[in-house]
Design a protein around this motif. Structure first.
Motif, PDB file in Angstrom:
ATOM      1  N   VAL A 183       0.837  -1.203   0.000  1.00 39.81           N
ATOM      2  CA  VAL A 183       0.000   0.000   0.000  1.00 39.81           C
ATOM      3  C   VAL A 183       0.871   1.252   0.000  1.00 39.81           C
ATOM      4  O   VAL A 183       0.605   2.216  -0.725  1.00 39.81           O
ATOM      5  N   LEU A 184       1.930   1.244   0.810  1.00 34.61           N
ATOM      6  CA  LEU A 184       2.841   2.391   0.849  1.00 34.61           C
ATOM      7  C   LEU A 184       3.461   2.628  -0.525  1.00 34.61           C
ATOM      8  O   LEU A 184       3.532   3.771  -0.998  1.00 34.61           O
ATOM      9  N   ALA A 185       3.921   1.568  -1.176  1.00 38.79           N
ATOM     10  CA  ALA A 185       4.514   1.707  -2.506  1.00 38.79           C
ATOM     11  C   ALA A 185       3.513   2.282  -3.493  1.00 38.79           C
ATOM     12  O   ALA A 185       3.846   3.147  -4.309  1.00 38.79           O
ATOM     13  N   GLU A 186       2.269   1.822  -3.431  1.00 37.77           N
ATOM     14  CA  GLU A 186       1.232   2.328  -4.334  1.00 37.77           C
ATOM     15  C   GLU A 186       1.011   3.824  -4.119  1.00 37.77           C
ATOM     16  O   GLU A 186       0.856   4.582  -5.081  1.00 37.77           O
ATOM     17  N   ARG A 187       1.017   4.254  -2.875  1.00 38.79           N
ATOM     18  CA  ARG A 187       0.799   5.674  -2.578  1.00 38.79           C
ATOM     19  C   ARG A 187       1.970   6.529  -3.057  1.00 38.79           C
ATOM     20  O   ARG A 187       1.776   7.602  -3.612  1.00 38.79           O
ATOM     21  N   LEU A 188       3.179   6.049  -2.820  1.00 40.86           N
ATOM     22  CA  LEU A 188       4.346   6.790  -3.265  1.00 40.86           C
ATOM     23  C   LEU A 188       4.411   6.841  -4.789  1.00 40.86           C
ATOM     24  O   LEU A 188       4.777   7.860  -5.383  1.00 40.86           O
ATOM     25  N   ARG A 189       4.035   5.744  -5.432  1.00 43.14           N
ATOM     26  CA  ARG A 189       4.018   5.696  -6.899  1.00 43.14           C
ATOM     27  C   ARG A 189       2.974   6.666  -7.450  1.00 43.14           C
ATOM     28  O   ARG A 189       3.236   7.394  -8.419  1.00 43.14           O
ATOM     29  N   ALA A 190       1.801   6.676  -6.843  1.00 44.60           N
ATOM     30  CA  ALA A 190       0.743   7.588  -7.295  1.00 44.60           C
ATOM     31  C   ALA A 190       1.168   9.041  -7.121  1.00 44.60           C
ATOM     32  O   ALA A 190       0.901   9.893  -7.975  1.00 44.60           O
ATOM     33  N   ASN A 191       1.854   9.337  -6.018  1.00 44.51           N
ATOM     34  CA  ASN A 191       2.369  10.697  -5.795  1.00 44.51           C
ATOM     35  C   ASN A 191       3.349  11.087  -6.894  1.00 44.51           C
ATOM     36  O   ASN A 191       3.280  12.183  -7.455  1.00 44.51           O
TER      37      ASN A 191
END
Length: 200
Positions: free
Chosen positions: A67-75
């Protein structure tokens, strides 16, 4: 989880219930048997998916890093810079406190788990990539690894202070004009990058 487990994805239900218990009571406050009882299934059912209590904790950590990776990627894809990646890190921590607690507690985890290592590496690859958004006149190329460590330390520290209640207990948060945690993060981490939030 209201009214226990009835049918559907038992694996997801176990992880959800474990996260609820960890958030409220800490990571040592459950067993597979207690999770099974809470969900109204046989005491052996969770073992089929996770093998052991440690398997549940590993799965929570994997889920958290994903989930953290997905959020950082989306940012990053939305044009967010390194500072905003840090803000997303803190936002993730306060929205997923159980995951955050388990992800960074090696004593709870099976460190040679390949899925865990892959999920952790993906999250940190995103965090490391984020430093590329910092302008060359602010940060020399040879200082970028240090900036990753410094930036991560700041936002991880802010998240930990907030989740443990120490940020509020110390009164430090009240020193800011805007006491919103994400606003505090932007101002504090922004000092590292020479980027100051506009005055109100």
């Amino acid at each position: 989880m209201a009214d226990g487990y009835h049918h559907g994805n038992l694996r997801a239900a176990v992880l959800e219930r474990a996260a609820e218990v960890i958030e409220r009571e800490g990571p040592y406050s459950f067993s597979l048997r207690s999770l099974a009882a809470d969900l109204g299934v046989s005491h052996t059912a969770p073992r089929h998916h996770f093998g052991s209590r440690e398997g549940v904790l590993n799965a929570i950590a994997v889920e958290g890093f994903q989930v953290l990776a997905e959020r950082l990627r989306a940012n990053r894809r939305a044009g967010g810079d390194f500072l905003e990646a840090g803000v997303e890190y803190v936002r993730f921590a306060v929205e997923h406190p159980a995951h955050f607690q388990v992800m960074f507690a090696p004593a709870l985890l099976t460190e040679d788990d390949a899925e865990l290592e892959a999920a952790r590496s993906a999250a940190f690859a995103e965090l490391t990539t984020g430093v590329d958004s910092v302008a060359d006149d602010v940060l020399a190329a040879e200082d970028r690894p240090s900036a990753v460590v410094a930036g991560w330390s700041i936002v991880h520290g802010i998240a930990t202070l907030a989740l443990t209640g120490n940020l509020d207990a110390s009164g430090v948060r009240d020193l800011f004009d805007d006491t919103d945690l994400l606003a505090v993060t932007r101002r504090s981490a922004g000092l590292l990058l020479g980027r100051r939030a506009p005055r109100e």
